[in-house]
Design an enzyme around this catalytic site. Structure first.
Site, short mmCIF file in Angstrom:
data_model
loop_
_atom_site.label_atom_id
_atom_site.label_comp_id
_atom_site.label_asym_id
_atom_site.label_seq_id
_atom_site.Cartn_x
_atom_site.Cartn_y
_atom_site.Cartn_z
N ARG A 175 0.49 -1.00 0.03
CA ARG A 175 0.40 -0.06 0.29
C ARG A 175 1.34 1.26 -0.23
O ARG A 175 1.65 1.23 0.65
CB ARG A 175 -0.56 0.48 1.15
CG ARG A 175 -1.66 -0.69 1.01
CD ARG A 175 -2.97 -0.50 -0.06
NE ARG A 175 -3.78 -1.19 0.04
CZ ARG A 175 -4.34 -2.67 -0.94
NH1 ARG A 175 -3.01 -1.94 -1.46
NH2 ARG A 175 -5.64 -3.40 -1.11
N GLU A 202 -3.46 7.78 -5.03
CA GLU A 202 -3.51 7.24 -6.08
C GLU A 202 -4.56 7.79 -6.54
O GLU A 202 -5.75 8.50 -5.66
CB GLU A 202 -3.59 5.91 -5.99
CG GLU A 202 -2.43 4.97 -5.77
CD GLU A 202 -2.79 3.58 -6.02
OE1 GLU A 202 -3.71 2.86 -6.38
OE2 GLU A 202 -1.62 3.04 -5.47
N HIS A 214 -0.32 0.44 -10.80
CA HIS A 214 -0.82 -0.21 -9.58
C HIS A 214 -1.95 -1.60 -10.30
O HIS A 214 -2.84 -2.11 -10.32
CB HIS A 214 -2.03 0.09 -8.71
CG HIS A 214 -2.25 -0.37 -7.87
ND1 HIS A 214 -3.62 0.19 -6.77
CD2 HIS A 214 -2.75 -2.14 -7.13
CE1 HIS A 214 -3.71 -0.40 -5.48
NE2 HIS A 214 -3.35 -1.61 -6.05
#
Length: 323
Positions: A242, A271, A289
């Site tokens: 993360r 993000e 991602h």
């Protein structure tokens, strides 16, 4: 009897959407754009189940609204720090996730990042595409090999172990790891993996540090300026966990000063916004991602959600219930 009303907050693999539409009164997000907070509140008032993704944000304030109809959030992803679990529980809303099915895909991306940053693959491709490559020479774009190096894993769960397996058996890397609980099993013993007593010790001992721990308050910025300063000058940080587990300004400073050799990142604190300080650096590989981004994995994730909400509406406890 009317079918439960279900809202899917982003587009999912077609196979999963077809199953959802067959079993439930399903609304798809045809525009495939993130919902606003106001839209999430409306969704929870209008639908029996809302199916968010890890890119959605559901803070505590959304669950304090009166008249919420939703009774389950079927999260598409293993991480759930984007949802205020306590607030959801207080509102009488169950939360599930999709563990297990994205292990191999995420471990593959961790190794991809390690290879790309160590062998300067991103730099090399940018140079070639820009027409700046002058041909082979003995000292051109020298990188570092993985073989024989030490990989430090922070978080020795399923994905951490899968990454360690690839590194040890594929590249002959020595494995050290930090985990909050003791890990001593056949898998770690087969790799001769050494459990370190602290993250500080792991940072100092490793040539590559790969993060595989949950996000959220407990792990926020566990890789900060102080710990980055403990690393070897030739070491690399890899993050597929993360974004908030790494202090981004501190990482940018370490990369800029070359106090560490580089970083490979697939996740970010805010993000999809990426700090200019990262984008401008050559000694970092940035991926959008992609950890679980295979057709097989994303379909399996969606089917996990289907299984969870089907169990819930059939009166059973979902297999992947968080709270």
């Amino acid at each position: 009897m009317a079918k439960p009303r279900v809202l899917v907050t982003r587009r999912w693999p077609e196979e999963v959407e077809r199953v959802l539409q067959a079993r439930f009164d399903t609304t798809l997000n045809e525009a495939d754009r993130p919902l606003t907070g106001t839209e999430f509140v409306s969704a929870m008032k209008d639908y029996d189940a809302v199916l968010p993704t890890v890119s959605d944000r559901l803070p505590s304030g959304l669950f304090g609204e009166p008249g919420l109809r939703a009774r389950i959030l079927g999260n598409f992803g293993v991480g759930f720090n984007h949802i205020d679990i306590s607030a959801a529980k207080a509102a009488g809303i169950m939360v599930t996730n999709t563990p297990g099915v994205l292990t191999d895909a995420t471990a593959d991306i961790a190794l991809t990042l390690m290879l790309m940053i160590a062998r300067r693959a991103g730099e090399g491709e940018r140079q070639l595409r820009a027409g700046e490559w002058k041909g082979w020479c003995p000292t051109h774009m020298l990188g570092s090999q993985l073989s024989g190096k030490t990989l430090g894993i922070i978080g020795m769960g399923r994905i951490g172990k899968a990454t360690a397996r690839r590194a040890h058996f594929g590249f002959g890397m020595k494995i050290v790891f930090f985990n909050r609980s003791d890990v001593d099993d056949d898998e770690t013993r087969a790799m001769n993996a050494e459990q370190m007593t602290s993250i500080d010790r792991l940072m100092a001992a490793s040539d590559f540090v790969s993060l595989h721990c949950p996000g959220g308050a407990e792990n926020r910025h566990i890789v900060d300026a102080r710990r980055l300063a403990l690393m070897k000058p030739g070491a690399y940080v890899i993050n597929t966990a993360r974004g908030d587990v790494v202090d981004t300004p501190a990482l940018v400073a370490a990369l800029t000063s070359r106090s560490i050799a580089g970083a490979g990142l697939d996740v970010y604190e805010a993000e999809p916004a990426i700090p200019a300080g990262l984008v401008d650096l050559e000694n970092v590989v940035l991926l959008p991602h992609l950890g679980s981004a295979t057709s097989e994995t994303r379909t399996a994730m969606g089917m996990k959600v289907v299984e969870n909400i089907t169990a819930f509406f059939d009166g059973h406890d979902p297999p992947d219930r968080i709270a």
